[in-house]
Design an enzyme around this catalytic site. Structure first.
Site, short mmCIF file in Angstrom:
data_model
loop_
_atom_site.label_atom_id
_atom_site.label_comp_id
_atom_site.label_asym_id
_atom_site.label_seq_id
_atom_site.Cartn_x
_atom_site.Cartn_y
_atom_site.Cartn_z
N ASN A 1 -5.72 -0.73 16.08
CA ASN A 1 -4.41 -0.07 15.99
C ASN A 1 -4.14 0.94 17.10
O ASN A 1 -3.00 1.36 17.31
CB ASN A 1 -4.22 0.62 14.63
N ASP B 1 -0.12 -3.61 4.63
CA ASP B 1 0.63 -4.21 5.73
C ASP B 1 2.13 -4.32 5.42
O ASP B 1 2.52 -4.48 4.27
CB ASP B 1 0.05 -5.61 6.00
C1 FPP Z 1 0.33 -1.88 8.76
O1 FPP Z 1 1.71 -2.17 8.76
C2 FPP Z 1 0.11 -0.46 8.53
C3 FPP Z 1 -0.60 0.38 9.35
C4 FPP Z 1 -1.26 -0.07 10.59
C5 FPP Z 1 -0.73 1.82 9.04
C6 FPP Z 1 -0.93 2.17 7.60
C7 FPP Z 1 -0.72 3.61 7.46
C8 FPP Z 1 -0.17 4.24 6.39
C9 FPP Z 1 0.20 3.52 5.14
C10 FPP Z 1 0.10 5.70 6.45
C11 FPP Z 1 -1.06 6.63 6.37
C12 FPP Z 1 -2.07 6.32 5.35
C13 FPP Z 1 -2.53 7.14 4.37
C14 FPP Z 1 -3.77 6.71 3.63
C15 FPP Z 1 -1.91 8.40 4.00
P1 FPP Z 1 2.40 -2.61 10.11
O2 FPP Z 1 2.84 -1.41 10.86
O3 FPP Z 1 1.48 -3.51 10.86
O4 FPP Z 1 3.64 -3.40 9.58
P2 FPP Z 1 4.35 -4.64 10.29
O5 FPP Z 1 3.34 -5.76 10.29
O6 FPP Z 1 5.51 -4.91 9.39
O7 FPP Z 1 4.75 -4.20 11.64
#
Ligand code: FPP
Length: 248
Positions: free
Chosen positions: A76, A28
């Site tokens: 998501n 996250d």
């Molecule tokens: C949460 O941070 C992250 C996600 C919903 C996506 C995670 C995806 C990756 C790390 C990239 C692809 C993965 C791999 C395994 C190659 P957020 O967007 O909710 O952050 P925020 O809370 O700061 O908005």
């Protein structure tokens, strides 16, 4: 083997001979990481994907058995289409690269979640990755895609009910161990440690069944900044705890 690592925050001393078997991470904070830099959220996900590579490789290096990461939840999909496409693109890029380097890296990979709504291309890449890496020893990395703990439990219940209807089993045979075999995580021990960076302190539908006795570790660091030092601090915190599993 003890490893002392100092940082500007505090030093973490990790006993690498007694690591948890299974670490699970909610990756996250990518969006906030990008925002802080005046970049689009997608740049945060790219940095998050890069950090995932670093941490997964390091987990193999230190001899961890299982690493499970939350890459895309059942919730998501409600993000802007552009962001969903960017995450799917990063996953594709990651899988193509992983397949290319598989014989060298030898990381066993599995996917948890309902992959059916993903593109055929992505599903084929997931299947190929699992198939090629099936016999690898060392760390097993589980990537949760279109994953939700409740959805996983419901899919497991449906599968068990279908087996009952087919006369293959009966409700009286269902116990915790048997039910575990109907989950995406069948055959994988429960996580010992669940890590959530970015300051949020909730499970967000991640490994609900499997986390019953997990230790939790929360840190303010955003996922792209979650370094090896951060991991050391999480491991040291885990090792300082006393796990009683409901006993005394
Ligand atoms: C949460 O941070 C992250 C996600 C919903 C996506 C995670 C995806 C990756 C790390 C990239 C692809 C993965 C791999 C395994 C190659 P957020 O967007 O909710 O952050 P925020 O809370 O700061 O908005």
């Amino acid at each position: 083997m003890f490893f002392h690592k100092s940082s500007k925050h505090r030093s973490a001393s990790v006993d690498f001979a007694h690591l948890p078997r299974h670490i699970a991470i909610i990756m996250d904070g990518n969006g906030r990481w990008a925002k802080k830099r005046g970049l689009p959220r997608t740049a945060g996900h790219a940095a998050g994907a890069e950090n995932f590579r670093t941490i997964a490789t390091y987990c193999k290096e230190i001899g961890l058995e299982y690493l499970t990461v939350y890459a895309f939840s059942t919730e998501n999909w409600s993000r802007p289409q552009e962001e969903v496409s960017a995450i799917m693109g990063l996953l594709k890029q990651y899988l193509v690269e992983a397949i290319g380097k598989m014989e060298r890296d030898r990381v066993k990979m599995k996917f948890f979640g309902d992959l059916s709504p993903l593109s055929q291309e992505l599903r084929d890449l997931c299947a190929q990755t699992e198939e090629i890496s099936r016999h690898y020893e060392g760390v097993q990395v589980n990537i949760c895609l279109n994953y939700g703990g409740r959805d996983e439990i419901l899919r497991g219940v449906r599968a068990f009910a279908a087996a009952c209807a087919a006369g293959e089993t009966a409700p009286g045979f269902l116990d915790e161990e048997t039910f575990g075999q109907y989950l995406d995580s069948a055959g994988v021990p429960d996580p010992d440690l669940v890590i959530r960076p970015s300051g949020e302190q909730r499970l967000s539908n991640f490994l609900l069944w499997q986390s019953a006795y997990a230790e939790f570790y929360f840190t303010e660091a955003l996922w792209p900044d979650f370094s090896k030092d951060e991991l050391h601090r999480a491991l040291a915190a885990y090792q300082s705890r006393s796990r009683r599993f409901g006993g005394v």
